[in-house]
Structures are given as structure tokens and as C-alpha cells.
Write an enzyme that holds these catalytic residues in place. Sequence first.
Site, PDB file in Angstrom:
ATOM      1  N   LYS A 168       0.827  -1.202   0.000  1.00 46.25           N
ATOM      2  CA  LYS A 168       0.000   0.000   0.000  1.00 46.25           C
ATOM      3  C   LYS A 168       0.867   1.261   0.000  1.00 46.25           C
ATOM      4  O   LYS A 168       0.579   2.226  -0.725  1.00 46.25           O
ATOM      5  CB  LYS A 168      -0.927   0.005   1.218  1.00 46.25           C
ATOM      6  CG  LYS A 168      -2.037  -1.030   1.156  1.00 46.25           C
ATOM      7  CD  LYS A 168      -2.798  -1.095   2.468  1.00 46.25           C
ATOM      8  CE  LYS A 168      -3.883  -2.159   2.405  1.00 46.25           C
ATOM      9  NZ  LYS A 168      -4.570  -2.349   3.687  1.00 46.25           N
ATOM     10  N   GLN A 174      -5.204  -2.003   9.556  1.00 45.48           N
ATOM     11  CA  GLN A 174      -4.973  -3.295   8.918  1.00 45.48           C
ATOM     12  C   GLN A 174      -5.578  -4.421   9.757  1.00 45.48           C
ATOM     13  O   GLN A 174      -5.351  -4.521  10.964  1.00 45.48           O
ATOM     14  CB  GLN A 174      -3.469  -3.535   8.740  1.00 45.48           C
ATOM     15  CG  GLN A 174      -3.125  -4.831   8.034  1.00 45.48           C
ATOM     16  CD  GLN A 174      -3.608  -4.858   6.605  1.00 45.48           C
ATOM     17  OE1 GLN A 174      -3.550  -3.861   5.898  1.00 45.48           O
ATOM     18  NE2 GLN A 174      -4.077  -6.002   6.164  1.00 45.48           N
ATOM     19  N   ASP A 203     -11.673   2.539   3.783  1.00 43.52           N
ATOM     20  CA  ASP A 203     -12.001   1.118   3.636  1.00 43.52           C
ATOM     21  C   ASP A 203     -13.502   0.907   3.469  1.00 43.52           C
ATOM     22  O   ASP A 203     -13.938  -0.166   3.053  1.00 43.52           O
ATOM     23  CB  ASP A 203     -11.507   0.326   4.857  1.00 43.52           C
ATOM     24  CG  ASP A 203     -10.334  -0.582   4.505  1.00 43.52           C
ATOM     25  OD1 ASP A 203     -10.091  -0.805   3.302  1.00 43.52           O
ATOM     26  OD2 ASP A 203      -9.666  -1.074   5.423  1.00 43.52           O
TER      27      ASP A 203
END
Length: 352
Positions: A110, A154, A177
Amino acid sequence: MEGKGLPGHLRKASDSMDGMAAAMAKSSMPSAVQAKGRSRSGWKKGGRSPRNVVVRAEAERIDGKAIAAKVRQEVQDEVRRMKATTGCAPGLAVVLVGDRKDSETYVRNKKKACEEAGIQSFGTDLPADATEEEVLAVVRGYNDNVDVHGILVQLPLPSHMDEEKILGSISIEKDVDGFHPLNLGKLAMRGRDPLYVPCTPKGCIELLERSGISISGKNAVVIGRSNIVGTPAAMLLQRKDATVTVVHSRTPDIPFYTKNADIVIAALGTANFVKGEWLKPGCAVIDVGINAVDDPTAKRGYRLVGDVEFDSASKVAGHITPVPGGVGPMTIAMLLKNTVDGAKRFNELHRN
């Protein structure tokens, strides 16, 4: 050995499919063995094929790598314009708790993607024994940082932490997200627009649309009902005016539904689960699964496969995503796009 070495967020997205195989065992649809010498077209093996049997060419592969590269180039161009007009760059913050190798690899990818796109990358790494309050404090800090337009925690988190509480603490304006309850709630409602849509389901729709596959008015089946992929994918398809069916581990006779589907999105986390004979000829298949299966001929001792049995499915479907190289590259591409969209909203709000 399914699931070996895979990012934790993908294993979590699986829909706990242990019971699905059992459900299929009770399916009313006969298997190849139960069919007593007949193929799915009904003619006896060794006999003459009926005239109406059509032998299809192999399905067109939907190249996720190529489409993701186009999206990332568009993001890079948008970032360049944003810097020229505002003097500011989008910023993405990633919070990593623990030292899982798969999560570390995913976070590293990422950050590399952010760098290539011109997006500022922020990150905080905490030990696995960090307290929940320490993680919440980091999230609050990024919520208040005007240079950060997107925050990602995460997954998975250590077992002693309340995942729902931590994800819910992310400002909805920075929830790139798309997992905040308000974003998912708005996604489910007609006439409401979420600020962000979960990256993998968003990537699935992008693959269909950029491949010229019509969604409106089509029958779509989503296999799996996780909060990360299956459920939001079904809601996105419905927003595109598809008629949507969601099947899962308690659904008997899954082929009954898939054989009538123009679009199949498989997101269950079980290797080679969907067979070609379950599909409607000419359908579009989006395979979200990433599963590791033993392969002594492979350098690593295993190879990656999807939730769909590619060889048989590609002989029936009209379009299909490969694994790897299909949905996977789109997830990070959509994350970058969500981050840029968040920065644009922030700039417009403060300009006004």
C-alpha cells in the site's frame, strides 16, 4: 493447506464456508457421478451429440492488472492536478498492530502504491500486545490531522481488541475502507450516497463496467455474505439495477441459482468451489477468492487459485477473472481512488 500465507483480511472475508460443502452434498442437483452416464446436456456418453449443443470458445479473461494500472494512472493524474491547483497532496494513514508477515507485506504494498501515485503515506506500527486504548489514540490523532484524508486499520487485529469499536472510531470522512456502519448503512439505502464504498466490491463492479459488461436488468448471484466483500458487493449490484441473489453456507442447491445468473461474484474463501457445470453459458464470473493449494511442482510448494474452478468455468463463461491477476490488483487501486476522493471533498469543503 488452503489459506497458507494469505493476508489476514482476505481470510477474514471468507464467510466461514466450512458448512457449504456439506450443504452441497445435500443438493438436489445431481453430480457428474449421480447423473448415471449423462452429461449436463442430457445425452448419453459415447452417443451422438444432439444438434443444438454448442461448443463455446474459452471465456475472455478480464485483465485485472491492466484495468488496475489504468485506474492508478487516473489517480496519479488527479493527484498531479490537485497539487497544481491546491498545493496539497492526498494523505493515507495505515495503522498496523502486530508483526504478521502477511499484513506487513500488504501494508508495504500500500505504501509503495501511494508513493507511485504521489499520495502522502503515513503509518504507525504497534506491537501485538498494545492496548486497545493505544490503538484508539493513534486513530484519534489521524482523525485530527488535516494532512490525512484516509485512515486504514490493517486487519486482523489481535484477539484482545474490539475490532468493531476500533473501526467505528475512524472518522466517517476518512473511512477509505468503507467499513464504517454509516457508510455501509447508506450503501444499503436507496437515495443515500455513502462517502466511501469497500475497496474490493467496488473493484468488482469496476471490472465489470470497464469490460463492457452490462449490469442493469441482469440476474446476479453473490456467493458469500461477509461484511467485507459479499454483502457490499450485493448492495452495489442492486444499486446498478441487477436482480441479486446472495447464497451462502446454509443455501441448499447453490447451482440452481448460479445456472440462471448472468453475473456471478464468488467471495467465499474455498478453493475451486464453483464448477463450470454450475454456470450459465456466456455469463460473467468475478472470482474474489485467493486460496493456496499444495503443488509440489511450484517453487514455493503451493500455488494460488480462486473460489472458481478456472479450467472448467472458462469453457462455459463469457468473461472470467483469473487468480491471481484479477480482482486482487483492483483492491489497492480502489483504495487509492477512495483516498483521492476524500482529499477532493476536504478541499472543496474548506475552499467554501
